[in-house]
Scaffold this active site. Structure first.
Site, PDB file in Angstrom:
ATOM      1  N   LYS A 106       0.874  -1.184   0.000  1.00 17.92           N
ATOM      2  CA  LYS A 106       0.000   0.000   0.000  1.00 17.92           C
ATOM      3  C   LYS A 106       0.899   1.217   0.000  1.00 17.92           C
ATOM      4  O   LYS A 106       2.057   1.158   0.416  1.00 17.92           O
ATOM      5  CB  LYS A 106      -0.880   0.009   1.260  1.00 17.92           C
ATOM      6  CG  LYS A 106      -2.191   0.724   1.072  1.00 17.92           C
ATOM      7  CD  LYS A 106      -3.184  -0.144   0.324  1.00 17.92           C
ATOM      8  CE  LYS A 106      -4.493   0.562   0.092  1.00 17.92           C
ATOM      9  NZ  LYS A 106      -5.524  -0.357  -0.417  1.00 17.92           N
TER      10      LYS A 106
HETATM   11  P1  NAD Z   1     -12.772   7.459  -3.368  1.00 20.84           P
HETATM   12  O1  NAD Z   1     -11.749   8.471  -3.037  1.00 20.84           O
HETATM   13  O2  NAD Z   1     -13.150   7.252  -4.782  1.00 20.84           O
HETATM   14  O3  NAD Z   1     -14.112   7.777  -2.533  1.00 20.84           O
HETATM   15  C1  NAD Z   1     -14.088   7.910  -1.141  1.00 20.84           C
HETATM   16  C2  NAD Z   1     -15.479   8.311  -0.684  1.00 20.84           C
HETATM   17  O4  NAD Z   1     -15.481   8.350   0.761  1.00 20.84           O
HETATM   18  C3  NAD Z   1     -15.911   9.700  -1.149  1.00 20.84           C
HETATM   19  O5  NAD Z   1     -17.292   9.682  -1.441  1.00 20.84           O
HETATM   20  C4  NAD Z   1     -15.625  10.566   0.070  1.00 20.84           C
HETATM   21  O6  NAD Z   1     -16.438  11.725   0.111  1.00 20.84           O
HETATM   22  C5  NAD Z   1     -15.995   9.620   1.181  1.00 20.84           C
HETATM   23  N1  NAD Z   1     -15.391   9.974   2.464  1.00 20.84           N
HETATM   24  C6  NAD Z   1     -14.108  10.361   2.710  1.00 20.84           C
HETATM   25  N2  NAD Z   1     -13.955  10.607   4.023  1.00 20.84           N
HETATM   26  C7  NAD Z   1     -15.163  10.372   4.597  1.00 20.84           C
HETATM   27  C8  NAD Z   1     -15.636  10.446   5.931  1.00 20.84           C
HETATM   28  N3  NAD Z   1     -14.835  10.817   6.924  1.00 20.84           N
HETATM   29  N4  NAD Z   1     -16.930  10.120   6.161  1.00 20.84           N
HETATM   30  C9  NAD Z   1     -17.747   9.731   5.166  1.00 20.84           C
HETATM   31  N5  NAD Z   1     -17.348   9.638   3.882  1.00 20.84           N
HETATM   32  C10 NAD Z   1     -16.071   9.957   3.613  1.00 20.84           C
HETATM   33  O7  NAD Z   1     -12.253   6.091  -2.690  1.00 20.84           O
HETATM   34  P2  NAD Z   1     -12.659   4.605  -3.084  1.00 20.84           P
HETATM   35  O8  NAD Z   1     -11.683   4.128  -4.079  1.00 20.84           O
HETATM   36  O9  NAD Z   1     -14.109   4.543  -3.342  1.00 20.84           O
HETATM   37  O10 NAD Z   1     -12.320   3.828  -1.724  1.00 20.84           O
HETATM   38  C11 NAD Z   1     -13.241   3.746  -0.644  1.00 20.84           C
HETATM   39  C12 NAD Z   1     -12.842   2.624   0.281  1.00 20.84           C
HETATM   40  O11 NAD Z   1     -12.780   1.390  -0.449  1.00 20.84           O
HETATM   41  C13 NAD Z   1     -11.446   2.777   0.924  1.00 20.84           C
HETATM   42  O12 NAD Z   1     -11.479   2.201   2.215  1.00 20.84           O
HETATM   43  C14 NAD Z   1     -10.563   1.946   0.026  1.00 20.84           C
HETATM   44  O13 NAD Z   1      -9.399   1.479   0.680  1.00 20.84           O
HETATM   45  C15 NAD Z   1     -11.510   0.789  -0.282  1.00 20.84           C
HETATM   46  N6  NAD Z   1     -11.169   0.045  -1.500  1.00 20.84           N
HETATM   47  C16 NAD Z   1     -11.072   0.672  -2.711  1.00 20.84           C
HETATM   48  C17 NAD Z   1     -10.778  -0.081  -3.839  1.00 20.84           C
HETATM   49  C18 NAD Z   1     -10.741   0.534  -5.226  1.00 20.84           C
HETATM   50  O14 NAD Z   1     -10.655  -0.224  -6.207  1.00 20.84           O
HETATM   51  N7  NAD Z   1     -10.835   1.828  -5.383  1.00 20.84           N
HETATM   52  C19 NAD Z   1     -10.547  -1.453  -3.737  1.00 20.84           C
HETATM   53  C20 NAD Z   1     -10.655  -2.064  -2.480  1.00 20.84           C
HETATM   54  C21 NAD Z   1     -10.972  -1.295  -1.375  1.00 20.84           C
END
Ligand code: NAD
Length: 416
Positions: A106
């Site tokens: 990561k």
């Molecule tokens: P992103 O940046 O596209 O979206 C994040 C979202 O979370 C946004 O809507 C943001 O406004 C919201 N957010 C941020 N801080 C917040 C808070 N304190 N309270 C409420 N909402 C909040 O990120 P993503 O890629 O969608 O990732 C989201 C989660 O999924 C993370 O934990 C990430 O590690 C996990 N994840 C992502 C992927 C991927 O392919 N992108 C894969 C596996 C896991």
């Protein structure tokens, strides 16, 4: 060294619990927990107003027993080395659980991408990639998007790496735009996988997806595609929250309108098609499926008793604290643990890497078909383990993943 982070402590506590269950020797435990490699860099970036700011970035590679390491890059103001170490460890158990030939990794930069221009983000990303060059590569470590980063970030990383080595290297990152070696279906994969597994959990509980209800925290890449994936099967999305606030409509939110609003205003707040609710109210709404899809540690010992969902689909990494988990393990909630629930992203990242290495690209139908087969198989393995060993869902998923890494380390020796 790293224990000042609650997220790192949480990942270690989970590991210790599973190591005890699996009977892993004490002498092996430290070596399995500690990351193999941590890089800390300071990245000076010239901002559009002419000032130069110094950002701190990290890349952590957890273990190398299966091959290269793999994991996302996060841009968020709260990124710390401890958090990145925890996320790398979870990536290890996740890749092993679903059978991918990777160790976990990561990376992240403590910055606020919402307050930076595209040109500032580009300079930051290119400079960060430059620093990472000695430790990344298609056979070494392959970054991908995570919170605060996206396809464009990956295109800049791939381009910066390629210009440095003198030829285009598609396989150095995944989650790229399709025009430059990305895979069809990668952008949607994590959310698609979450929706697929939530549907399977509904089947297991005999809940009809058509007419079921869901609540989602996070409307970024994962939350967005989860919402649309669930809606495809008739599930109503009652409420969605993000960093700006949360909106609720008992009749179901109009997703296209909400998406257009977020595209325009960069947040759900102010959306006219729903009422305002607080972040805490959002998590305690009555629904069939609750999906945290944003940050870690949002389901805590304080709010866990207020949850009114039948299924908790952990789309985010580490959304449930150890204390809250103790309550959930004795409850009737069907928990889809993070390392299973959000694994669709890394599975299709693996497909992208394979396609890049072979310069042979698949159709979206092929990608989705292979994705669903892996998810189906892994879910069934986890459910069988739960039934056979009478353990909690998270323990089953972690036990399968951790055991595969322990076995690989044992046969390889001390190095990886
Ligand atoms: P992103 O940046 O596209 O979206 C994040 C979202 O979370 C946004 O809507 C943001 O406004 C919201 N957010 C941020 N801080 C917040 C808070 N304190 N309270 C409420 N909402 C909040 O990120 P993503 O890629 O969608 O990732 C989201 C989660 O999924 C993370 O934990 C990430 O590690 C996990 N994840 C992502 C992927 C991927 O392919 N992108 C894969 C596996 C896991």
């Amino acid at each position: 060294m790293l224990t000042n982070s609650p997220v790192w402590k949480m990942a270690c506590d989970q590991f210790d619990h599973i190591a005890e269950y699996l009977g892993i020797a004490q002498t092996e435990r430290e070596r399995m927990k500690d990351p193999k490699r941590i890089m800390v860099v300071h990245v000076p970036v010239r901002h559009d107003d002419g000032t130069v700011r110094n950002y701190t970035g990290f890349r952590v590679q957890h273990h190398m027993a299966f091959g290269p390491t793999k994991g996302g890059i996060r841009y968020h103001p709260d990124v710390t080395v401890g958090e990145v170490c925890a996320l790398a460890m979870w990536m290890s158990w996740k890749c092993a659980l679903v059978g991918l030939p990777y160790g976990g990794a990561k990376g992240g930069i403590a910055c606020n991408p919402n307050k930076m221009s595209q040109t500032e983000l580009e300079r930051l990303t290119r400079r960060f990639t430059q620093e990472l060059i000695p430790i990344i590569g298609p056979q070494i470590d392959i970054p991908a998007p995570d919170m605060g980063t996206n396809e464009q970030t990956m295109a800049w990383m791939m381009d910066s790496y390629s210009t440095r080595v003198g030829h285009t290297v598609l396989g150095v990152v995944t989650g790229k735009p399709v025009t430059v070696g990305g895979s069809l279906g990668r952008k949607e994969a994590t959310g698609r996988g979450v929706a697929f597994l939530a549907n399977r959990a509904m089947d297991a509980l005999k809940i009809d997806a058509d007419g079921a209800t869901a609540v989602i925290q996070g409307f970024g890449n994962v939350g967005f595609h989860t919402a649309f994936g669930l809606a495809l099967h008739g599930t109503k999305i009652l409420a969605i929250g993000d960093h700006t606030g949360a909106v609720h409509n008992p009749k179901g939110l109009h997703l296209d309108e909400l998406a257009a609003h977020v595209e325009k205003t960069k947040g759900v707040v102010g959306f006219k098609g729903g009422d305002v609710v607080t972040a805490e109210e959002l998590l305690s709404l009555q629904c069939d499926v609750l999906i945290p899809a944003a940050v870690e540690r949002v389901i805590t010992e304080k709010n866990v008793k207020n949850l009114k969902c039948k299924i908790l689909a952990e789309a985010a990494n580490g959304p449930t604290t150890i204390e809250a988990d103790k309550v959930l393990r004795d409850s009737d909630v069907f928990v889809l643990p993070d390392i299973l629930c959000n694994s669709g992203g890394v599975i299709v990242s693996y497909f992208e890497w394979v396609q890049d290495l072979q310069n042979f690209f698949w159709t979206e139908v092929e990608v989705n078909d292979r994705l669903y087969r892996i998810l189906e198989q892994t879910l069934s393995q986890v459910m069988q383990f739960v039934k056979r060993e009478k353990v909690y869902y998270r323990d089953a998923a972690l036990a399968i993943g951790v055991k595969k890494v322990a076995d690989a380390k044992k046969v390889r020796g001390l190095f990886p």
